[in-house]
Scaffold this motif. Structure first.
Motif, PDB file in Angstrom:
ATOM      1  N   PRO A 119       0.797  -1.227   0.000  1.00  0.00           N
ATOM      2  CA  PRO A 119       0.000   0.000   0.000  1.00  0.00           C
ATOM      3  C   PRO A 119       0.833   1.283   0.000  1.00  0.00           C
ATOM      4  O   PRO A 119       0.294   2.366  -0.213  1.00  0.00           O
ATOM      5  N   VAL A 120       2.123   1.160   0.231  1.00  0.00           N
ATOM      6  CA  VAL A 120       2.998   2.334   0.267  1.00  0.00           C
ATOM      7  C   VAL A 120       4.244   2.035  -0.541  1.00  0.00           C
ATOM      8  O   VAL A 120       4.861   0.984  -0.363  1.00  0.00           O
ATOM      9  N   LEU A 121       4.599   2.926  -1.438  1.00  0.00           N
ATOM     10  CA  LEU A 121       5.820   2.757  -2.219  1.00  0.00           C
ATOM     11  C   LEU A 121       6.653   4.025  -2.148  1.00  0.00           C
ATOM     12  O   LEU A 121       6.118   5.128  -2.223  1.00  0.00           O
ATOM     13  N   ASP A 122       7.958   3.863  -2.002  1.00  0.00           N
ATOM     14  CA  ASP A 122       8.848   5.016  -2.073  1.00  0.00           C
ATOM     15  C   ASP A 122       8.991   5.454  -3.525  1.00  0.00           C
ATOM     16  O   ASP A 122       9.082   4.620  -4.438  1.00  0.00           O
ATOM     17  N   LEU A 123       9.008   6.766  -3.731  1.00  0.00           N
ATOM     18  CA  LEU A 123       9.270   7.312  -5.055  1.00  0.00           C
ATOM     19  C   LEU A 123      10.774   7.470  -5.242  1.00  0.00           C
ATOM     20  O   LEU A 123      11.509   7.724  -4.281  1.00  0.00           O
ATOM     21  N   SER A 124      11.213   7.348  -6.483  1.00  0.00           N
ATOM     22  CA  SER A 124      12.617   7.629  -6.767  1.00  0.00           C
ATOM     23  C   SER A 124      12.829   9.142  -6.721  1.00  0.00           C
ATOM     24  O   SER A 124      11.882   9.932  -6.810  1.00  0.00           O
ATOM     25  N   ASN A 171      -5.965   7.179  -4.140  1.00  0.00           N
ATOM     26  CA  ASN A 171      -4.518   7.284  -4.156  1.00  0.00           C
ATOM     27  C   ASN A 171      -4.044   8.601  -3.555  1.00  0.00           C
ATOM     28  O   ASN A 171      -4.798   9.572  -3.524  1.00  0.00           O
ATOM     29  N   ALA A 172      -2.824   8.611  -3.124  1.00  0.00           N
ATOM     30  CA  ALA A 172      -2.217   9.841  -2.638  1.00  0.00           C
ATOM     31  C   ALA A 172      -0.722   9.767  -2.882  1.00  0.00           C
ATOM     32  O   ALA A 172      -0.160   8.677  -3.036  1.00  0.00           O
ATOM     33  N   TRP A 173      -0.100  10.920  -2.950  1.00  0.00           N
ATOM     34  CA  TRP A 173       1.357  10.944  -2.931  1.00  0.00           C
ATOM     35  C   TRP A 173       1.808  12.176  -2.171  1.00  0.00           C
ATOM     36  O   TRP A 173       1.051  13.139  -2.016  1.00  0.00           O
ATOM     37  N   SER A 174       3.017  12.114  -1.690  1.00  0.00           N
ATOM     38  CA  SER A 174       3.620  13.291  -1.074  1.00  0.00           C
ATOM     39  C   SER A 174       5.107  13.296  -1.385  1.00  0.00           C
ATOM     40  O   SER A 174       5.719  12.246  -1.586  1.00  0.00           O
ATOM     41  N   LEU A 187      -1.757   3.778  -1.426  1.00  0.00           N
ATOM     42  CA  LEU A 187      -3.094   3.301  -1.762  1.00  0.00           C
ATOM     43  C   LEU A 187      -3.950   3.539  -0.528  1.00  0.00           C
ATOM     44  O   LEU A 187      -3.612   3.094   0.574  1.00  0.00           O
ATOM     45  N   LEU A 188      -5.051   4.254  -0.692  1.00  0.00           N
ATOM     46  CA  LEU A 188      -5.833   4.675   0.469  1.00  0.00           C
ATOM     47  C   LEU A 188      -6.927   3.688   0.821  1.00  0.00           C
ATOM     48  O   LEU A 188      -7.543   3.075  -0.052  1.00  0.00           O
ATOM     49  N   GLN A 189      -7.175   3.576   2.098  1.00  0.00           N
ATOM     50  CA  GLN A 189      -8.315   2.812   2.616  1.00  0.00           C
ATOM     51  C   GLN A 189      -9.312   3.816   3.159  1.00  0.00           C
ATOM     52  O   GLN A 189      -9.016   4.483   4.137  1.00  0.00           O
ATOM     53  N   ARG A 190     -10.482   3.917   2.562  1.00  0.00           N
ATOM     54  CA  ARG A 190     -11.444   4.926   3.051  1.00  0.00           C
ATOM     55  C   ARG A 190     -12.792   4.291   3.269  1.00  0.00           C
ATOM     56  O   ARG A 190     -13.027   3.171   2.910  1.00  0.00           O
TER      57      ARG A 190
END
Lengths: 136, 136
Positions: free
Chosen positions: A9-14, A82-85, A133-136
């Motif tokens: 559910p969580v991935l690091d971005l390059s 989805n979300a990113w930061s 990946l969000l759980q809502r």
């Protein structure tokens, strides 16, 4: 890009993905330290030759730059699933007049028309980002 | 509420207006100090009896709470012509099991399903907010 799923559910971005996202945005939040205080403010920014350029009036952010304090800029995005930061950590450097003249500030919008005559560069020491990946 | 216009492009929000906005949202960013470093992360939060409750796994935020470090939570909203932001500054307090049991955490969503078994309360020392008329 890797795929997000329930097991991941969580991935690091390059770092490259982070910079690509930073270039698509112009609005974020800056956090900075002032002695033992932490401040956070929404801000317009511009990516310029590996630096993040912001405008400011006189005040706390200039003081943080003078004190070489730690600072960070964050951008994020959220929709239903989805979300990113992305977070850029580093230090502010106050640009000289000559350095300011070299910045193509036609792309540096200031949404709020208060007086902001100084330009700071956030010099990145660390660039990190994550997709969720969000759980809502 | 006062009206924003070209002569008054920025208005301070009252503390009551800030809390009303905080209660409408569940996603913000937390900035906190860890010795001389500043960190900023996106986070889900819940307003509970004048405090902002967040969940966290072990790590930096717990350390910041243990060190009684300064912290701030920011929320904001932007459309084509208007924006607002609210900032709550204070310190984290790690909730005991008894204190955790008193929080109605059915309303504390965690969009990202990673392990977050600890609950922190941001105890507000200062609540400020502003509305902006944007120039784009």
């Amino acid at each position: 890009m890797q795929t997000l799923d329930d097991e991941h559910p969580v991935l690091d971005l390059s770092v490259e993905e982070c910079w690509a996202l930073l270039r698509t945005q112009e609005f974020g939040r800056v956090a900075y330290r002032l002695v033992d205080e932490v401040h956070i403010v929404p801000i317009n920014y511009l990516v310029d030759r590996g630096r993040l350029i912001v405008r400011t009036g006189s005040g706390n952010k200039l003081l943080a730059a003078a004190l070489q304090s730690d600072a960070a800029l964050e951008i994020d995005w959220v929709d239903d699933t989805n979300a990113w930061s992305v977070v850029v950590r580093g230090r502010f450097h106050r640009l000289s007049e000559d350095e300011q003249a070299e910045v193509d500030d036609s792309r540096l919008h200031s949404w709020v028309p208060t007086l902001k005559y100084e330009m700071l560069a956030l010099l990145p020491a660390e660039v990190t980002g994550r997709r969720f990946l969000l759980q809502r």
